[in-house]
Structures are given as structure tokens and as C-alpha cells.
Design a protein around this motif. Structure first.
Motif, short mmCIF file in Angstrom:
data_model
loop_
_atom_site.label_atom_id
_atom_site.label_comp_id
_atom_site.label_asym_id
_atom_site.label_seq_id
_atom_site.Cartn_x
_atom_site.Cartn_y
_atom_site.Cartn_z
N LYS A 259 15.84 6.39 20.92
CA LYS A 259 16.06 7.83 20.38
C LYS A 259 16.12 8.86 21.67
O LYS A 259 17.02 9.60 21.64
N ASP A 260 15.22 8.51 22.74
CA ASP A 260 15.51 9.25 23.92
C ASP A 260 16.54 9.11 24.54
O ASP A 260 17.31 9.83 25.22
N LEU A 261 17.03 7.83 24.56
CA LEU A 261 18.20 7.58 25.57
C LEU A 261 19.35 8.23 25.02
O LEU A 261 20.39 8.45 25.64
N VAL A 262 19.31 8.20 23.70
CA VAL A 262 20.68 8.69 23.19
C VAL A 262 20.83 10.13 23.36
O VAL A 262 21.89 10.71 23.66
N LEU A 347 13.95 12.60 32.08
CA LEU A 347 13.34 11.80 30.72
C LEU A 347 12.05 11.30 31.12
O LEU A 347 11.25 11.11 30.03
N GLY A 348 11.79 10.82 32.30
CA GLY A 348 10.57 10.25 32.56
C GLY A 348 10.40 8.72 32.14
O GLY A 348 9.19 8.36 32.11
N GLY A 402 19.84 10.59 18.43
CA GLY A 402 18.65 9.46 18.60
C GLY A 402 18.04 9.33 17.13
O GLY A 402 17.66 8.02 16.93
N SER A 403 17.76 10.09 16.21
CA SER A 403 17.17 10.19 14.99
C SER A 403 18.04 9.17 14.19
O SER A 403 17.26 8.20 13.50
N GLU A 404 19.23 9.39 14.23
CA GLU A 404 20.05 8.43 13.30
C GLU A 404 20.20 7.23 13.71
O GLU A 404 20.21 6.01 13.22
N THR A 405 20.16 6.77 15.25
CA THR A 405 20.05 5.42 15.58
C THR A 405 18.71 4.68 15.27
O THR A 405 18.61 3.65 14.76
N VAL A 406 17.42 5.36 15.43
CA VAL A 406 16.25 4.77 14.89
C VAL A 406 16.66 4.60 13.55
O VAL A 406 16.06 3.23 13.00
N LYS A 407 17.11 5.27 12.63
CA LYS A 407 17.08 4.96 11.30
C LYS A 407 18.16 4.01 10.99
O LYS A 407 17.44 2.94 10.35
#
Length: 518
Positions: A259-262, A347-348, A402-407
Motif C-alpha cells: 500500500k505505502d510503496l504504491v 516513507l520511513g 495502494g488500497s486497490e493493490t491490497v484489495k
């Protein structure tokens, strides 16, 4: 050979009519270019899909060497109502290989039409025939000393730009969207006439490969993923070799990091900071370059989370590994590199790997080669993960969110695991969209596993469609199913075009679900 001896006949064609057609093909092409014996047809029956090879067996294979012969084949096919399935190199692994859509179609193999007609090193354009491979094109460019790059897909060396572009494939350099960088086609229509799209219709045109649109309706698109004509020449744009090429990778350790990397990479892609097709490779996709499943477990079914974690730990593989590259002058690359580094620091999380740090890491070398347009066949290591020769690419599109990739990952993993199969996937970021490439790997020698794979693929299509996701490519066994997902209006428009351009329904009936008989 008499008409009674043919192993397979085209659908609806009587033995004597087929025999007459074969004789005409021999006269047109020469005996050596007309294959009808069973042992000659076997190599064209090899498929990786979850269906019986017999359902995709050809009745004959023809090889043509020039446009006039292609016109002649079309004429004979029209006369006898014989369906013809055209391939360029026939190495469309995971999407159907060279086998026709359904049993009895003849195959027109264009691998011998392999001329590189022209390369303009100043305008960075090329004009090639369908049988030209990326390896051949890259070798020719090197031999001539041109400072140009090609953009191959992952199985680069043995496939060609015409076939891959017509199937709307993607690559890994800044020219990753192949159809976007195509310019001008020569097409043999079902009536035997030759159409040159774009500026190619103008007599003695010298702008055929530099201006895509021509005059009037733009036609090139209707000859991609379709059966409206046979493309015999294609123009493409080549990438000028940059002064600096800087590949890099960023490893992320947790599954949810996708999610974060996207979210981090999307603005860098849209703004052109990272101009190439950025890859986010999942653990098992990344591992396939060096790891075999049998090294860790011989149990059937899903690879356990414990085994996957062992693979990550022992081979220093991330849950996700992002691969990108910078291109340009020294000044451009240095500025953009600072932007990339600052974004990752902000991003950390994520371990940055450069070419200097990667050493002899085969996974990094494989990705770096792809991002600079070098030839390799490393991706075929995927087929050794489980073994058994079964592979079907499931290729849904996703918004670059990111939310779409997680899904999508969670949905795909749940369905694959339900059927005893692994999630082996990656995303390719092209600014606003993500191509989600999932290789459904299975053992074709195991009847029960092949059935599970078939059911799995059907469920993937159905569940993703319910969630509003469509696929952008699919193997021949599921083309009609996917065509339905895009709605009745699109199917009717495609059928209308087919009826107008190919009233005898001879050109690859069934391709992309387009068929006048259904």
C-alpha cells in the motif's frame, strides 16, 4: 496423401474440399510450407492452459514468406470457408502459445516473414515484419552501431515486437506501453486487400513511422487483440540510448507494505521522475529466479507462510521488491535520484539497493537487464516453481492506488489458496494504472490439479469482475468469458466490425470472443 488421411478437418469443411485447399496451399507456398501430418502438427499443439490439447489442435500449418502469399492464403480460405489462426513467433506462453482458438483451424505461421525493413537512427524508428524477434532487432541495432534501445517484455529473446504489441503487452523501460510506441501498420484484410494505416496510405509517404494518426478515423487500435486483419508490417519507436542508466531496487519486508510503496511511487511515475515501467514483485515471483518449491517442500497444495518466510530469510527476499530506473544526462539523473532517495526516507521504510550494492544478485541483474532492454529468458524460471508445464496469466488492471493493490492481492491470494495454488504475482506501474500479473502455476500432468487450476481461473475472473476489475489479456480458453465481462454493447460493436470486414468469418474466429458463429 488423399483426403481421407487428414487427422483433423476444419469445422464444417468436407474432406474433399479440404484436400483441394491443401493442394492450392502447396501450389502457392511450396510443399515444405504446408504441414498436415500429425507429427508435424504436434509442436503447435503444446499448450500450458488447463484444458485438453485436443481442443486446440490445428488441421494444418502454413508458413508464408511475403505479403502476396498471405493474400493468397486469405483468398483460398475464403473460397473454402476455412478458418485461419495467425501467429508471428508463436511463443505467447501463458496466454495460449501458438495453438488456435478451437480445434480444426489452420495456423498461418509468419515466423519466416522476419525482415527488418528499415531503421532510422535519427528519428529512432523501425519498420519490421511479424517474424522479427526482439533478439534479432537488438542484434541488428548493435551490428549497425546505432545508439538505440528496444523495450522487450520479460521473455524477451524469442518473442517479437509485432505479436506482443498486437496483444497490447508491456515492458520495463520508459517505452513500456508498447502500443503507445507503435506507429503505422500494413494489414492484409479478409478480402485480400492491403491497408496501410496512419500516413501509410499516402503514396511514397516518408512519415509513416513518425506520425500515428493519419487522416480520418484512427484504425490501428482495431487490429490489436482482434481478428479483423493480418498485420504484415509494423512501425515502432525505439528509445535513444541515454547517457546514464541507473537501476535500483527497494525491498519492503511486510506484505502490507504494498500500500505505502504504491502511494510513494505513483507521483514519481506520473511526474516522470521515474519514467520506466516500475515493478513491484511479490516474494514468490522474485524467488523464481533462483528458488524451486521442491527445495523447501514436496507437499501438494498451498505453500505455507512458514515456508515463504524461510525463503525470504534465506535468500534475503522482500515481501515486495520495487524495481525502477533513472535515465538521462548526468545532471538529470542526479537531481531525480535525490528526489527518489528523499521520498524513500520520508516513507520511513524500505532497503535501497543500487547496482553497486547488488553484486552478483541474479534477481537484480534480471530486472536491470529488462529495464535497459537487454535480452534474457530468466522469467521462464517461474515454470520450475511447481513444474508440470501449467501456466495461465491472470492479468487484471488496477488503479495506481495502494488500497486497490491490497484489495486485489488479498482477493487473488484467497481464491488461489482455496484451490491449492500459490499467489505468484507482480505489479507494473505505468503512471496511473497498474498491470497486475499473476501466474497461475500448476501441474498439467496431474488431472486433479489441472481441474482445480481451471476452476480457480474461472473464479478469479468472476470474483474480480464482481469487484469492478477487468483483465487486459487472457489465454485462448477464456477469451469468450472475458469478452462477456465487457458487456453486450462492446460485443455487438465487435461483431458488427467483424461482419463488415470478414463476412466469411475466416480470420481467427473466437479471438477475443469475436466470432460470427456465436
Amino acid at each position: 496423401m488423399t483426403e481421407q488421411n487428414y487427422a483433423i478437418l476444419p469445422p464444417g469443411v468436407e474432406p474433399q474440399a479440404f484436400h483441394n485447399a491443401v493442394q492450392q496451399f502447396r501450389q502457392l507456398l511450396g510443399n515444405e510450407n504446408v504441414l498436415v501430418k500429425q507429427e508435424q502438427l504436434v509442436p503447435y499443439m503444446k499448450i500450458m492452459m488447463s484444458v485438453d490439447e485436443a481442443g486446440h489442435a490445428a488441421s494444418a500449418v502454413l508458413t508464408a514468406t511475403n505479403v502476396e502469399q498471405v493474400q493468397g492464403v486469405v483468398r483460398i480460405c475464403n473460397e473454402h470457408k476455412i478458418p485461419v489462426w495467425t501467429v508471428s513467433t508463436g511463443h505467447n506462453f501463458g496466454y495460449g502459445t501458438a495453438a488456435p482458438h478451437h480445434r480444426g483451424q489452420i495456423i498461418l505461421d509468419l515466423k519466416k516473414m522476419n525482415k527488418i525493413i528499415e531503421i532510422d537512427p535519427d528519428l529512432c524508428t523501425a519498420l519490421v515484419e511479424p517474424g522479427v524477434t526482439y533478439q534479432q532487432l537488438a542484434d541488428h541495432i548493435k551490428e549497425k552501431g546505432y545508439k538505440l534501445w528496444v523495450d522487450p517484455p520479460a521473455p524477451s529473446a524469442i518473442v517479437g515486437p509485432v505479436g506482443n504489441t498486437l496483444d497490447r503487452g508491456v515492458g520495463y523501460t520508459p517505452y513500456a506501453e508498447h502500443f503507445m510506441f507503435q506507429c503505422g501498420m500494413e494489414v492484409v484484410l479478409a478480402n485480400g486487400k492491403v491497408l496501410r494505416t496512419g500516413m501509410g496510405g499516402v503514396r511514397d509517404s516518408n512519415t509513416w513511422q513518425v506520425f500515428k494518426w493519419g487522416y480520418g478515423p484512427y484504425l490501428d487500435g482495431i487490429f490489436t487483440q482482434s481478428n479483423f486483419g493480418i498485420v504484415t508490417k509494423m512501425g515502432l519507436w525505439l528509445m535513444p540510448q541515454p547517457d546514464v542508466f541507473r537501476p535500483f531496487a527497494v525491498k519492503f519486508r511486510k506484505d502490507e507494505d504494498i500500500k505505502d510503496l504504491v502511494e510513494m511511487f505513483r507521483p514519481l511515475s506520473i511526474n516522470g521522475i521515474i519514467p520506466n515501467g516500475v515493478v513491484f514483485a511479490g516474494t514468490l515471483y522474485e524467488a523464481s529466479a533462483t528458488v524451486r518449491r521442491s527445495d523447501y517442500t514436496t507437499e501438494k497444495g498451498v505453500t505455507s507462510k512458514d515456508v515463504i518466510q524461510r525463503i525470504r530469510d534465506e535468500h534475503n527476499i522482500g515481501a515486495w521488491t520495487a524495481y525502477g530506473a533513472l535515465y538521462g544526462t548526468h545532471e538529470q539523473v542526479e537531481v531525480n535520484w535525490r528526489i527518489v532517495i528523499d521520498s524513500i526516507k520520508k516513507l520511513g521504510k524500505g532497503e535501497i539497493i543500487t547496482e553497486d550494492h547488488a553484486g552478483n544478485d541474479p534477481a537484480f541483474k534480471y530486472r536491470a537487464d529488462l529495464m535497459r532492454g537487454n535480452m534474457n529468458l530468466t522469467e521462464f524460471g517461474l515454470y520450475n516453481w511447481r513444474g508440470g508445464g501449467g501456466s495461465m496469466w491472470f492479468a487484471p488492471l488496477s488503479q495506481a492506488k495502494g488500497s486497490e493493490t491490497v484489495k486485489q492481492v488479498e482477493l487473488a491470494t484467497r481464491i488461489l489458496n482455496k484451490h491449492g495454488l500459490d499467489y505468484v504475482g507482480e505489479f507494473i506501474l505505468t503512471q496511473r494504472a497498474l498491470h497486475h500479473l499473476i501466474d497461475v502455476l500448476f501441474d498439467r500432468t496431474d488431472t486433479e490439479e489441472m481441474t482445480r487450476a481451471h476452476d480457480c481461473f474461472a473464479e478469479l475472473l468472476g470474483e474480480f469482475e464482481k469487484n469492478g476489475y477487468g483483465v487486459y489479456r487472457v489465454n485462448t480458453a477464456f477469451m469468450d468469458r472475458v469478452a462477456n465481462s465487457f458487456g453486450p454493447v462492446q460485443r455487438e460493436v465487435n461483431k458488427t466490425l467483424k461482419r463488415a470486414l470478414d463476412p466469411n468469418n475466416i480470420l481467427a474466429p473466437g479471438k477475443s470472443g469475436i466470432d460470427l458463429d456465436t
